[in-house]
Write a protein that holds these residues in place. Sequence first.
Motif, short mmCIF file in Angstrom:
data_model
loop_
_atom_site.label_atom_id
_atom_site.label_comp_id
_atom_site.label_asym_id
_atom_site.label_seq_id
_atom_site.Cartn_x
_atom_site.Cartn_y
_atom_site.Cartn_z
N MET A 157 5.98 8.38 5.22
CA MET A 157 5.81 6.97 4.87
C MET A 157 6.16 6.05 6.04
O MET A 157 6.95 6.40 6.92
N LYS A 197 0.84 -1.21 0.00
CA LYS A 197 0.00 0.00 0.00
C LYS A 197 0.87 1.25 0.00
O LYS A 197 0.58 2.23 -0.71
N GLU A 198 1.95 1.24 0.79
CA GLU A 198 2.87 2.37 0.80
C GLU A 198 3.48 2.60 -0.58
O GLU A 198 3.69 3.74 -1.01
N GLN A 199 3.75 1.49 -1.27
CA GLN A 199 4.32 1.60 -2.61
C GLN A 199 3.34 2.27 -3.58
O GLN A 199 3.70 3.15 -4.35
N VAL A 200 2.09 1.85 -3.52
CA VAL A 200 1.05 2.44 -4.37
C VAL A 200 0.84 3.91 -4.04
O VAL A 200 0.75 4.76 -4.93
N GLU A 201 0.80 4.22 -2.75
CA GLU A 201 0.58 5.60 -2.33
C GLU A 201 1.75 6.50 -2.72
O GLU A 201 1.56 7.68 -3.02
N LEU A 202 2.95 5.95 -2.72
CA LEU A 202 4.12 6.75 -3.08
C LEU A 202 4.00 7.30 -4.50
O LEU A 202 4.33 8.47 -4.75
N ASN A 259 1.47 8.71 -11.03
CA ASN A 259 0.45 7.73 -11.40
C ASN A 259 0.26 7.59 -12.90
O ASN A 259 0.05 6.49 -13.42
N LYS A 277 1.38 8.09 -6.05
CA LYS A 277 0.44 9.21 -5.99
C LYS A 277 1.13 10.44 -5.40
O LYS A 277 1.00 11.55 -5.92
N ASP A 278 1.85 10.23 -4.31
CA ASP A 278 2.51 11.35 -3.63
C ASP A 278 3.55 12.02 -4.51
O ASP A 278 3.75 13.24 -4.45
#
Length: 208
Positions: free
Chosen positions: A187, A67-72, A79, A74-75
């Motif tokens: 993170m 999840k952290e990887q996916v959110e990164l 994307n 975006k951050d």
Amino acid sequence: MNKINYNKKMENIINNIDNKKPKLLLHSCCGPCSSAVLEKIKEYFKITVFYYNPNIDSESEYKRRSKEQVELLKDMDLNDEINIVVEEYIHQEFLEYIRGFEKYPEGGARCFKCYMQRLEQAAKYAKNYNFDYFTTTLSISPHKDSQVLNRIGQFLSVKYDVKYLYSDFKKKNGFKRSVELTKEFNMYRQDYCGCEFSKIERQNIDEK
């Protein structure tokens, strides 16, 4: 044996890229480690992040890190620019692969087998989906042996007939930059590599 400067080898590859971005499959061990790597090479390659880490000790930890990887992405506003593949979590694959090596210390033969398992899966995926290169974020860690990682990558490059992007991402303050980005994006940065053996070793150090 003299150590090879794999960061320089990577820079030589990058310097010889023409106008068309090569497709790169970037195996990622976690979001924090991938942050500085993505920042460093995103302008040179068309990247797909490949999250395959069966070594992680529990499904909840695997999901938290993925999840952290996916959110990164975006951050970092990546994307639209970078794809991501999150492989199914099957911890038994790791346990079977390293059987007989469980008692080896962190940073030794057990870890080298773990590198091989993850990089081989990346090499297979890269070959099957027509990537120009594959590589891994693992070399950004000061605890990972970049000489071993790159020799494994070179071996798999020949075995699967897909080019390996040599790297030593910790060079030129790469690890320091990953720590800065981790703080900037708030993170989750784990304090053990991933498997139950590294977790136990870390706990034993903390208790001393």
